[in-house]
Design a protein around this motif. Sequence first.
Motif, PDB file in Angstrom:
ATOM      1  N   ALA A   1       0.892  -1.117   0.077  1.00  0.00           N
ATOM      2  CA  ALA A   1       0.066  -0.121   0.012  1.00  0.00           C
ATOM      3  C   ALA A   1       0.986   1.355  -0.071  1.00  0.00           C
ATOM      4  CB  ALA A   1      -0.994  -0.033   1.099  1.00  0.00           C
ATOM      5  N   LEU A   2       1.891   1.280   0.910  1.00  0.00           N
ATOM      6  CA  LEU A   2       2.805   2.276   0.835  1.00  0.00           C
ATOM      7  C   LEU A   2       3.570   2.505  -0.417  1.00  0.00           C
ATOM      8  CD1 LEU A   2       4.365   2.076   4.343  1.00  0.00           C
ATOM      9  CD2 LEU A   2       2.782   3.633   3.588  1.00  0.00           C
ATOM     10  N   ASP A   3       3.975   1.239  -1.180  1.00  0.00           N
ATOM     11  CA  ASP A   3       4.418   1.735  -2.478  1.00  0.00           C
ATOM     12  C   ASP A   3       3.426   2.229  -3.589  1.00  0.00           C
ATOM     13  OD1 ASP A   3       6.977   0.606  -1.496  1.00  0.00           O
ATOM     14  OD2 ASP A   3       6.612  -1.524  -2.392  1.00  0.00           O
ATOM     15  N   ARG A   4       2.249   1.665  -3.568  1.00  0.00           N
ATOM     16  CA  ARG A   4       1.406   2.042  -4.622  1.00  0.00           C
ATOM     17  C   ARG A   4       0.925   3.838  -4.284  1.00  0.00           C
ATOM     18  NH1 ARG A   4      -1.424  -2.632  -3.016  1.00  0.00           N
ATOM     19  NH2 ARG A   4      -2.800  -1.278  -1.853  1.00  0.00           N
ATOM     20  N   ALA A   5       0.882   4.123  -3.081  1.00  0.00           N
ATOM     21  CA  ALA A   5       0.764   5.912  -2.592  1.00  0.00           C
ATOM     22  C   ALA A   5       1.778   6.281  -3.281  1.00  0.00           C
ATOM     23  CB  ALA A   5       0.541   5.792  -0.910  1.00  0.00           C
ATOM     24  N   ALA A   6       3.290   5.740  -2.878  1.00  0.00           N
ATOM     25  CA  ALA A   6       4.456   6.562  -3.387  1.00  0.00           C
ATOM     26  C   ALA A   6       4.252   6.780  -4.950  1.00  0.00           C
ATOM     27  CB  ALA A   6       5.531   5.910  -3.012  1.00  0.00           C
ATOM     28  N   ARG A   7       3.903   5.657  -5.689  1.00  0.00           N
ATOM     29  CA  ARG A   7       3.979   5.733  -7.100  1.00  0.00           C
ATOM     30  C   ARG A   7       2.879   6.592  -7.695  1.00  0.00           C
ATOM     31  NH1 ARG A   7       4.524  -0.035  -6.662  1.00  0.00           N
ATOM     32  NH2 ARG A   7       2.304  -0.073  -7.244  1.00  0.00           N
ATOM     33  N   SER A   8       1.696   6.698  -6.939  1.00  0.00           N
ATOM     34  CA  SER A   8       0.480   7.374  -7.397  1.00  0.00           C
ATOM     35  C   SER A   8       0.859   8.971  -7.245  1.00  0.00           C
ATOM     36  CB  SER A   8      -0.616   6.917  -6.967  1.00  0.00           C
ATOM     37  OG  SER A   8      -0.732   7.243  -5.709  1.00  0.00           O
TER      38      SER A   8
ATOM     39  N   GLU B   1       3.425  10.706  -8.019  1.00  0.00           N
ATOM     40  CA  GLU B   1       4.375  10.892  -9.324  1.00  0.00           C
ATOM     41  C   GLU B   1       3.331  10.608 -10.554  1.00  0.00           C
ATOM     42  OE1 GLU B   1       7.204  12.169  -9.640  1.00  0.00           O
ATOM     43  OE2 GLU B   1       7.503  12.324  -7.348  1.00  0.00           O
ATOM     44  N   THR B   2       2.789   9.681 -10.730  1.00  0.00           N
ATOM     45  CA  THR B   2       2.083   9.310 -12.000  1.00  0.00           C
ATOM     46  C   THR B   2       0.778   8.600 -11.310  1.00  0.00           C
ATOM     47  OG1 THR B   2       3.021   7.399 -11.984  1.00  0.00           O
ATOM     48  CG2 THR B   2       3.919   8.986 -13.274  1.00  0.00           C
ATOM     49  N   PRO B   3      -0.198   9.287 -10.943  1.00  0.00           N
ATOM     50  CA  PRO B   3      -1.499   8.826 -10.671  1.00  0.00           C
ATOM     51  C   PRO B   3      -2.204   7.856 -11.645  1.00  0.00           C
ATOM     52  CG  PRO B   3      -1.715  11.079 -11.148  1.00  0.00           C
ATOM     53  CD  PRO B   3      -0.487  10.809 -11.194  1.00  0.00           C
ATOM     54  N   GLU B   4      -2.903   6.933 -11.452  1.00  0.00           N
ATOM     55  CA  GLU B   4      -3.500   6.007 -12.056  1.00  0.00           C
ATOM     56  C   GLU B   4      -4.696   6.637 -12.803  1.00  0.00           C
ATOM     57  OE1 GLU B   4      -4.394   2.112 -10.256  1.00  0.00           O
ATOM     58  OE2 GLU B   4      -2.406   2.038  -9.449  1.00  0.00           O
ATOM     59  N   VAL B   5      -4.743   6.488 -14.109  1.00  0.00           N
ATOM     60  CA  VAL B   5      -6.038   7.094 -14.789  1.00  0.00           C
ATOM     61  C   VAL B   5      -7.059   6.143 -14.833  1.00  0.00           C
ATOM     62  CG1 VAL B   5      -6.833   8.436 -16.813  1.00  0.00           C
ATOM     63  CG2 VAL B   5      -4.617   8.942 -15.765  1.00  0.00           C
ATOM     64  N   VAL B   6      -8.311   6.359 -14.711  1.00  0.00           N
ATOM     65  CA  VAL B   6      -9.466   5.616 -14.797  1.00  0.00           C
ATOM     66  C   VAL B   6     -10.064   5.892 -16.422  1.00  0.00           C
ATOM     67  CG1 VAL B   6     -11.841   5.101 -14.127  1.00  0.00           C
ATOM     68  CG2 VAL B   6     -10.093   5.451 -12.393  1.00  0.00           C
ATOM     69  N   SER B   7     -10.224   4.847 -17.104  1.00  0.00           N
ATOM     70  CA  SER B   7     -10.392   4.958 -18.621  1.00  0.00           C
ATOM     71  C   SER B   7     -11.854   4.765 -18.718  1.00  0.00           C
ATOM     72  CB  SER B   7      -9.728   4.115 -19.219  1.00  0.00           C
ATOM     73  OG  SER B   7      -9.727   2.722 -19.020  1.00  0.00           O
ATOM     74  N   ARG B   8     -12.464   4.025 -17.592  1.00  0.00           N
ATOM     75  CA  ARG B   8     -14.021   3.798 -17.827  1.00  0.00           C
ATOM     76  C   ARG B   8     -14.598   3.591 -16.535  1.00  0.00           C
ATOM     77  NH1 ARG B   8     -14.779  -1.520 -16.736  1.00  0.00           N
ATOM     78  NH2 ARG B   8     -13.045  -2.826 -16.408  1.00  0.00           N
ATOM     79  N   VAL B   9     -15.871   3.760 -16.328  1.00  0.00           N
ATOM     80  CA  VAL B   9     -16.726   3.746 -14.977  1.00  0.00           C
ATOM     81  C   VAL B   9     -16.663   1.996 -14.712  1.00  0.00           C
ATOM     82  CG1 VAL B   9     -18.724   4.140 -14.032  1.00  0.00           C
ATOM     83  CG2 VAL B   9     -17.905   5.546 -15.630  1.00  0.00           C
ATOM     84  N   PRO B  10     -16.366   2.119 -13.433  1.00  0.00           N
ATOM     85  CA  PRO B  10     -16.225   0.645 -13.048  1.00  0.00           C
ATOM     86  C   PRO B  10     -17.687  -0.170 -13.147  1.00  0.00           C
ATOM     87  CG  PRO B  10     -15.268   1.975 -11.369  1.00  0.00           C
ATOM     88  CD  PRO B  10     -15.933   2.700 -12.507  1.00  0.00           C
ATOM     89  N   GLY B  11     -17.861  -1.322 -13.281  1.00  0.00           N
ATOM     90  CA  GLY B  11     -19.041  -1.965 -13.611  1.00  0.00           C
ATOM     91  C   GLY B  11     -19.611  -2.301 -12.217  1.00  0.00           C
ATOM     92  N   ARG B  12     -20.836  -2.460 -12.259  1.00  0.00           N
ATOM     93  CA  ARG B  12     -21.678  -2.655 -10.978  1.00  0.00           C
ATOM     94  C   ARG B  12     -21.291  -4.187 -10.332  1.00  0.00           C
ATOM     95  NH1 ARG B  12     -27.332  -0.188 -10.280  1.00  0.00           N
ATOM     96  NH2 ARG B  12     -27.010   1.901 -10.750  1.00  0.00           N
ATOM     97  N   ARG B  13     -21.540  -4.346  -9.016  1.00  0.00           N
ATOM     98  CA  ARG B  13     -21.501  -5.466  -8.603  1.00  0.00           C
ATOM     99  C   ARG B  13     -22.715  -6.182  -8.758  1.00  0.00           C
ATOM    100  NH1 ARG B  13     -20.475  -4.585  -2.234  1.00  0.00           N
ATOM    101  NH2 ARG B  13     -21.481  -2.882  -2.496  1.00  0.00           N
ATOM    102  N   PRO B  14     -22.508  -7.855  -8.870  1.00  0.00           N
ATOM    103  CA  PRO B  14     -23.643  -8.457  -9.268  1.00  0.00           C
ATOM    104  C   PRO B  14     -24.728  -8.447  -8.214  1.00  0.00           C
ATOM    105  CG  PRO B  14     -21.490  -9.753  -8.881  1.00  0.00           C
ATOM    106  CD  PRO B  14     -21.218  -8.305  -8.739  1.00  0.00           C
ATOM    107  N   ALA B  15     -25.758  -8.590  -8.580  1.00  0.00           N
ATOM    108  CA  ALA B  15     -26.771  -8.544  -7.712  1.00  0.00           C
ATOM    109  C   ALA B  15     -26.928  -9.975  -6.502  1.00  0.00           C
ATOM    110  CB  ALA B  15     -28.349  -8.750  -8.287  1.00  0.00           C
ATOM    111  N   ALA B  16     -27.068  -9.607  -5.372  1.00  0.00           N
ATOM    112  CA  ALA B  16     -27.159 -10.650  -4.505  1.00  0.00           C
ATOM    113  C   ALA B  16     -28.360 -11.801  -4.706  1.00  0.00           C
ATOM    114  CB  ALA B  16     -27.372 -10.235  -3.128  1.00  0.00           C
ATOM    115  N   ALA B  17     -27.955 -13.100  -4.367  1.00  0.00           N
ATOM    116  CA  ALA B  17     -29.108 -14.144  -5.073  1.00  0.00           C
ATOM    117  C   ALA B  17     -30.006 -14.017  -3.976  1.00  0.00           C
ATOM    118  CB  ALA B  17     -28.000 -15.443  -4.853  1.00  0.00           C
ATOM    119  N   ALA B  18     -31.156 -14.609  -4.529  1.00  0.00           N
ATOM    120  CA  ALA B  18     -32.448 -14.368  -3.595  1.00  0.00           C
ATOM    121  C   ALA B  18     -32.181 -15.393  -2.245  1.00  0.00           C
ATOM    122  CB  ALA B  18     -33.450 -14.861  -4.510  1.00  0.00           C
TER     123      ALA B  18
END
Length: 93
Positions: free
Chosen positions: A55-62, A64-81
């Motif tokens: 986590a510390l490595d990811r924070a340090a990398r971001s 300098e060069t933050p990760e760019v989101v290219s699309r909206v994340p999908g929804r979580r699948p609906a819970a089973a009945a």
Amino acid sequence: MATYEYRCPRDGAFEVRLPLGEAGAATRCPDCHGTADRVWSAPSLARTPRALGAALDRAARSAETPEVVSRVPGRRPAAAAPAHPAHARLPRL
């Protein structure tokens, strides 16, 4: 003994090992012998958990060069009945 970090304006950061509580606000740079100010940093822990280190490595990398989101994340699948009919009346999140 504790490790203290100092930063020289000319030569950059370096570490000094001194007895606990005996570090001053400044010291001499080992290369140019100029004045180096103490830098307050996180302690160097020998046993950093792997997840925390990652986590510390990811924070340090971001920083300098933050990760760019290219699309909206999908929804979580609906819970089973629910299997039991009484559970169907419970509120859903």
